[in-house]
Design an enzyme around this catalytic site. Structure first.
Site, PDB file in Angstrom:
ATOM      1  N   ASN A 245       0.840  -1.207   0.000  1.00 53.33           N
ATOM      2  CA  ASN A 245       0.000   0.000   0.000  1.00 53.33           C
ATOM      3  C   ASN A 245       0.874   1.255   0.000  1.00 53.33           C
ATOM      4  OD1 ASN A 245       1.044  -0.024   2.547  1.00 53.33           O
ATOM      5  ND2 ASN A 245      -0.847   0.647   3.551  1.00 53.33           N
TER       6      ASN A 245
ATOM      7  N   ASP B  51      -4.034  -2.431   1.734  1.00 48.22           N
ATOM      8  CA  ASP B  51      -3.468  -2.223   3.067  1.00 48.22           C
ATOM      9  C   ASP B  51      -3.760  -3.477   3.898  1.00 48.22           C
ATOM     10  OD1 ASP B  51      -3.209  -1.580   5.837  1.00 48.22           O
ATOM     11  OD2 ASP B  51      -3.278   0.558   5.330  1.00 48.22           O
TER      12      ASP B  51
ATOM     13  N   THR C 122      13.055 -10.207  13.662  1.00 45.78           N
ATOM     14  CA  THR C 122      14.390  -9.589  13.638  1.00 45.78           C
ATOM     15  C   THR C 122      15.215 -10.124  14.804  1.00 45.78           C
ATOM     16  OG1 THR C 122      15.422  -7.536  14.448  1.00 45.78           O
ATOM     17  CG2 THR C 122      13.060  -7.570  14.441  1.00 45.78           C
TER      18      THR C 122
ATOM     19  N   SER D 145      12.979  -1.469  21.241  1.00 47.21           N
ATOM     20  CA  SER D 145      12.225  -0.286  20.788  1.00 47.21           C
ATOM     21  C   SER D 145      10.776  -0.735  20.637  1.00 47.21           C
ATOM     22  CB  SER D 145      12.724   0.195  19.411  1.00 47.21           C
ATOM     23  OG  SER D 145      12.318  -0.726  18.412  1.00 47.21           O
TER      24      SER D 145
ATOM     25  N   TYR E  96       9.126  -0.692  17.972  1.00 49.43           N
ATOM     26  CA  TYR E  96       9.099  -1.518  16.751  1.00 49.43           C
ATOM     27  C   TYR E  96       9.446  -2.968  17.099  1.00 49.43           C
ATOM     28  CZ  TYR E  96      11.614  -3.949  13.004  1.00 49.43           C
ATOM     29  OH  TYR E  96      12.093  -4.907  12.155  1.00 49.43           O
ATOM     30  N   HIS E  97      10.520  -3.155  17.859  1.00 49.32           N
ATOM     31  CA  HIS E  97      10.913  -4.528  18.193  1.00 49.32           C
ATOM     32  C   HIS E  97       9.836  -5.218  19.038  1.00 49.32           C
ATOM     33  CE1 HIS E  97      14.936  -2.911  17.047  1.00 49.32           C
ATOM     34  NE2 HIS E  97      15.055  -4.115  16.538  1.00 49.32           N
TER      35      HIS E  97
ATOM     36  N   LYS F 287       7.386  -6.815  16.849  1.00 47.07           N
ATOM     37  CA  LYS F 287       7.866  -8.085  16.280  1.00 47.07           C
ATOM     38  C   LYS F 287       7.727  -9.218  17.302  1.00 47.07           C
ATOM     39  CE  LYS F 287       9.411  -6.872  12.173  1.00 47.07           C
ATOM     40  NZ  LYS F 287       8.853  -7.415  10.940  1.00 47.07           N
TER      41      LYS F 287
ATOM     42  N   GLN G 268      15.817 -12.121  11.346  1.00 51.16           N
ATOM     43  CA  GLN G 268      16.748 -11.663  10.328  1.00 51.16           C
ATOM     44  C   GLN G 268      17.710 -10.651  10.916  1.00 51.16           C
ATOM     45  OE1 GLN G 268      15.777 -10.955   5.868  1.00 51.16           O
ATOM     46  NE2 GLN G 268      15.225  -9.107   6.940  1.00 51.16           N
TER      47      GLN G 268
ATOM     48  N   ASN H 203      24.646   0.502   4.991  1.00 50.76           N
ATOM     49  CA  ASN H 203      24.192   1.377   3.906  1.00 50.76           C
ATOM     50  C   ASN H 203      24.412   2.849   4.278  1.00 50.76           C
ATOM     51  OD1 ASN H 203      23.390  -1.080   2.935  1.00 50.76           O
ATOM     52  ND2 ASN H 203      21.195  -0.699   3.049  1.00 50.76           N
ATOM     53  N   ARG H 204      24.138   3.183   5.532  1.00 55.00           N
ATOM     54  CA  ARG H 204      24.337   4.564   6.008  1.00 55.00           C
ATOM     55  C   ARG H 204      25.833   4.936   6.020  1.00 55.00           C
ATOM     56  NH1 ARG H 204      21.434   7.750   9.206  1.00 55.00           N
ATOM     57  NH2 ARG H 204      22.656   7.663  11.136  1.00 55.00           N
TER      58      ARG H 204
ATOM     59  N   ARG I  89      19.763   6.202  21.549  1.00 57.57           N
ATOM     60  CA  ARG I  89      18.971   5.013  21.910  1.00 57.57           C
ATOM     61  C   ARG I  89      19.234   4.613  23.349  1.00 57.57           C
ATOM     62  NH1 ARG I  89      18.729   1.123  16.725  1.00 57.57           N
ATOM     63  NH2 ARG I  89      18.510   2.753  15.175  1.00 57.57           N
ATOM     64  N   VAL I  90      18.369   3.770  23.886  1.00 56.82           N
ATOM     65  CA  VAL I  90      18.644   3.156  25.184  1.00 56.82           C
ATOM     66  C   VAL I  90      19.013   1.702  24.887  1.00 56.82           C
ATOM     67  CG1 VAL I  90      17.677   2.480  27.410  1.00 56.82           C
ATOM     68  CG2 VAL I  90      17.063   4.688  26.397  1.00 56.82           C
ATOM     69  N   GLU I  91      20.291   1.422  24.994  1.00 54.63           N
ATOM     70  CA  GLU I  91      20.785   0.078  24.668  1.00 54.63           C
ATOM     71  C   GLU I  91      22.164  -0.084  25.297  1.00 54.63           C
ATOM     72  OE1 GLU I  91      21.313  -0.005  20.375  1.00 54.63           O
ATOM     73  OE2 GLU I  91      22.916   1.456  20.441  1.00 54.63           O
TER      74      GLU I  91
HETATM   75  N1  LIG Z   1      16.003  -4.419   6.148  1.00 56.10           N
HETATM   76  C1  LIG Z   1      16.519  -4.975   7.239  1.00 56.10           C
HETATM   77  O1  LIG Z   1      17.688  -4.790   7.582  1.00 56.10           O
HETATM   78  C2  LIG Z   1      15.655  -5.880   8.096  1.00 56.10           C
HETATM   79  C3  LIG Z   1      16.250  -6.573   9.164  1.00 56.10           C
HETATM   80  C4  LIG Z   1      15.465  -7.410   9.954  1.00 56.10           C
HETATM   81  C5  LIG Z   1      14.114  -7.556   9.670  1.00 56.10           C
HETATM   82  N2  LIG Z   1      13.551  -6.860   8.643  1.00 56.10           N
HETATM   83  C6  LIG Z   1      12.118  -7.042   8.370  1.00 56.10           C
HETATM   84  O2  LIG Z   1      11.945  -7.442   7.029  1.00 56.10           O
HETATM   85  C7  LIG Z   1      10.737  -6.903   6.498  1.00 56.10           C
HETATM   86  C8  LIG Z   1      11.026  -6.163   5.197  1.00 56.10           C
HETATM   87  O3  LIG Z   1      11.984  -5.150   5.462  1.00 56.10           O
HETATM   88  P1  LIG Z   1      12.371  -4.076   4.369  1.00 56.10           P
HETATM   89  O4  LIG Z   1      13.693  -3.543   4.744  1.00 56.10           O
HETATM   90  O5  LIG Z   1      12.144  -4.624   3.001  1.00 56.10           O
HETATM   91  O6  LIG Z   1      11.280  -2.964   4.675  1.00 56.10           O
HETATM   92  P2  LIG Z   1      10.462  -2.059   3.648  1.00 56.10           P
HETATM   93  O7  LIG Z   1       9.832  -0.973   4.435  1.00 56.10           O
HETATM   94  O8  LIG Z   1      11.329  -1.643   2.514  1.00 56.10           O
HETATM   95  O9  LIG Z   1       9.361  -3.069   3.112  1.00 56.10           O
HETATM   96  C9  LIG Z   1       8.131  -3.288   3.745  1.00 56.10           C
HETATM   97  C10 LIG Z   1       7.042  -3.077   2.726  1.00 56.10           C
HETATM   98  O10 LIG Z   1       5.794  -3.356   3.356  1.00 56.10           O
HETATM   99  C11 LIG Z   1       4.852  -2.381   2.974  1.00 56.10           C
HETATM  100  N3  LIG Z   1       3.841  -2.276   4.023  1.00 56.10           N
HETATM  101  C12 LIG Z   1       3.994  -1.878   5.300  1.00 56.10           C
HETATM  102  N4  LIG Z   1       2.820  -1.888   5.942  1.00 56.10           N
HETATM  103  C13 LIG Z   1       1.889  -2.312   5.042  1.00 56.10           C
HETATM  104  C14 LIG Z   1       0.489  -2.507   5.096  1.00 56.10           C
HETATM  105  N5  LIG Z   1      -0.213  -2.252   6.196  1.00 56.10           N
HETATM  106  N6  LIG Z   1      -0.136  -2.928   3.983  1.00 56.10           N
HETATM  107  C15 LIG Z   1       0.556  -3.193   2.839  1.00 56.10           C
HETATM  108  N7  LIG Z   1       1.884  -3.010   2.724  1.00 56.10           N
HETATM  109  C16 LIG Z   1       2.534  -2.565   3.824  1.00 56.10           C
HETATM  110  C17 LIG Z   1       5.658  -1.100   2.812  1.00 56.10           C
HETATM  111  O11 LIG Z   1       5.023  -0.165   1.986  1.00 56.10           O
HETATM  112  C18 LIG Z   1       6.975  -1.628   2.229  1.00 56.10           C
HETATM  113  O12 LIG Z   1       6.961  -1.585   0.826  1.00 56.10           O
HETATM  114  C19 LIG Z   1      10.145  -6.044   7.604  1.00 56.10           C
HETATM  115  O13 LIG Z   1       9.180  -6.780   8.294  1.00 56.10           O
HETATM  116  C20 LIG Z   1      11.324  -5.762   8.509  1.00 56.10           C
HETATM  117  O14 LIG Z   1      10.929  -5.529   9.825  1.00 56.10           O
HETATM  118  C21 LIG Z   1      14.294  -6.030   7.840  1.00 56.10           C
END
Ligand SMILES: NC(=O)c1ccc[n+]([C@@H]2O[C@H](COP(=O)([O-])OP(=O)(O)OC[C@H]3O[C@@H](n4cnc5c(N)ncnc54)[C@H](O)[C@@H]3O)[C@@H](O)[C@H]2O)c1
Length: 511
Positions: free
Chosen positions: A113, A155, A226, A270, A272-273, A276, A299, A331-332, A418-420
């Protein structure tokens, strides 16, 4: 081939028949003896949706190597034209996997979405590698790679009915769930962002689990968690793959109990975590209640820009973010080096994390798709290819930038928003992917970093990084404060990183 001896018991193309006691399985794939009872009444039988001519048969009687529907690929036997639905297909990993699987002959469908595009825009940032609109991406995938992706804008959380309809139409044999917000700092901006992230991630996944129960209970779910769910226990306790091994024991009050098979503690870092971790419990329960088959993939941090498919045409590139919210660390660092910003280590910079390159992550996912879990099995894998301290990584990026690109890369410590724990022991287990699924990392970290420099040094990309220079230094503090983190010192790492090699351990099992 790692999955040659798997049988129809693992295959998403079967329907179970006979007297199936859904309460009997749960997590107990190993304990539940599928052949123990010979009486017709309790014997589990199967019928194949792809080969109905077989009638009813014993699901353990045909192996993947014997079944013509499973065909050899470099990553194991794979179901011919396997129907794989990728949730979050527009993202960094989702788009890359769609092209990769399409090239392998899978029938790929995808849902997104554009949340990620909107979140990044809201922060005033952008992907430094420009990405095309979805319609152009789909067109290029077909034109350049001959890959057809069946895309639907949905979505996952808000439009459960639409998702249900799409799943019903496609009947995916596997669902890869990337469709969540992936950012810790984004979830820590303020209460609105924390709530949005948790609602989007947790409730989106919960709805998906019910939909799978109702429509495709035999499909396997590859859900992204993660390594950050585990935290970094200061005792140095190893980070097992989701559950305690059979010989783990709890001693207390002069008594002892086996911990084998129990979920290990999670210590998220966090909101976010936390989302998960909540997903982990929801997937674990759903597998137990409804015999769903799920991989929860812990991951590590992903880095890199390259697979053969995304590099095949500029319109096929996947995104790359370098801002404080969505940029991942390596990447950063490369982007900072390109702009001559000293690489930013938070606090002591001795945090240790698990990492894996983009291409290697794609291979892991394919190997898991090729080995669907058993009915009711909730399995966890740690998906990393190495562990390093952040200052070791900064050192690698600086070395490559200096040696191959003549850049005067410096490294700095800045305040940690961060707090870590920023100095801690770390031993991650990484046994299943290499041992059970035959995965060996192919990407050399220095080589991938060199490739990233090459791409990010291109004038047009460098200009895009320069344009967003102001979103690189973090301003999001876990405390709620909003101010730029200040430099503590510039540092010379050469002498210091040796000791990190001692602390960063990876356990790959006894030889
Ligand atoms: N990139 C990393 O380093 C990393 C590491 C560990 C875990 N992850 C996990 O892997 C997954 C993918 O990571 P990424 O880096 O590709 O992230 P990303 O944000 O690039 O990809 C996630 C995609 O999901 C879509 N999305 C989010 N909420 C949605 C919803 N409600 N409906 C439809 N689409 C939705 C977003 O638009 C995005 O395109 C995530 O769950 C992330 O937490 C990523």
């Amino acid at each position: 081939m790692h999955n040659a001896k798997c049988t129809c018991w693992n295959c998403p193309a079967i329907n179970l028949a006979g007297k199936v006691d859904f309460r009997a399985c749960g997590q107990a794939g190993a304990q539940f003896d599928k052949k123990a009872d010979d009486s017709q009444e309790t014997h589990i039988m199967a019928e194949c949706k792809r080969r109905p001519d077989l009638g009813l048969f014993d699901p353990m009687s045909i192996t993947f190597e014997e079944c013509p529907e499973w065909q050899k690929t470099p990553y194991g036997y794979l179901l011919k034209n396997m129907r794989v639905m990728i949730l979050g297909v527009d993202g960094y990993l989702g788009w890359t996997l769609a092209l990769w699987l399409g090239r392998l002959g899978c029938q790929v469908s995808g849902v997104d979405n554009y949340n990620r595009r909107n979140w990044v825009k809201e922060r005033g940032a952008h992907t430094v590698i420009p990405i095309s609109r979805m319609s152009e991406r789909l067109h290029a995938a077909k034109e350049v790679l001959g890959v057809n992706i069946n895309f639907r804008e949905i979505d996952i959380y808000e439009e459960r009915d639409k998702l249900k309809e799409f799943i019903d139409e496609i009947k995916p044999e596997a669902i890869v769930h990337y469709g969540e917000c992936p950012s810790a700092p984004f979830s820590m901006i303020d209460v609105e962002h924390a709530i949005d992230v948790q609602r989007n991630n947790v409730l989106g996944t919960l709805g998906l689990l019910f939909t799978m129960r109702d429509i495709v209970p035999e499909s396997s779910l590859l859900k992204l968690g993660t390594m950050g769910e585990y935290g970094t226990p200061l005792t140095g306790r190893p980070l097992f793959e989701g559950m305690f091994p059979a010989d783990a024991v709890l001693h207390w009050d002069n008594r002892e109990w086996s911990l084998g098979g129990e979920l290990t503690p999670r210590d998220p870092v966090s909101f976010y975590h936390v989302s998960k971790v909540q997903d982990t419990f929801n997937c674990y329960e759903a597998s137990k209640y409804w015999w769903l088959r799920s991989y929860d993939i812990m991951q590590g941090v992903i880095f890199g820009v390259h697979t053969e498919e995304v590099s095949a045409d500029p319109r096929l590139r996947t995104r790359l973010d370098i801002d404080e919210w969505f940029g991942t660390i390596i990447n950063r660092f490369v982007a900072q080096a390109v702009l001559d910003i000293p690489l930013t280590l938070y606090g002591a910079g001795q945090q240790i994390r698990g990492f894996i390159a983009l291409r290697d992550a794609m291979e892991c996912m394919t190997r898991l798709l090729a080995s669907p879990p058993e009915p009711g099995q909730y399995a966890v894998v740690n998906q990393i290819s190495g562990v390093k301290s952040l200052r070791q990584l900064a050192y690698i990026v600086a070395k490559v930038g200096r040696k191959h690109f003549n850049l005067p890369v410096q490294i700095q410590r800045i305040e940690n928003p961060r707090v870590e724990a920023d100095i801690h022991p770390f031993e991650a287990l990484y046994e299943k992917l290499p041992k059970q699924y035959g995965f060996e990392p192919k990407v050399d970290i220095e080589e991938e970093v060199r490739r990233m420099f090459e791409l990010l040094m291109k004038p047009e990309i460098r200009a895009r990084i320069e344009e967003k220079k102001h979103v690189i230094i973090p301003k999001t503090w876990w405390s709620g404060v909003k101010r730029e983190a200040q430099r503590i010192e510039l540092i010379n790492l050469e002498k210091e990183i040796k000791e990190d090699e001692e602390r960063a351990k990876i356990f790959m099992g006894k030889k």
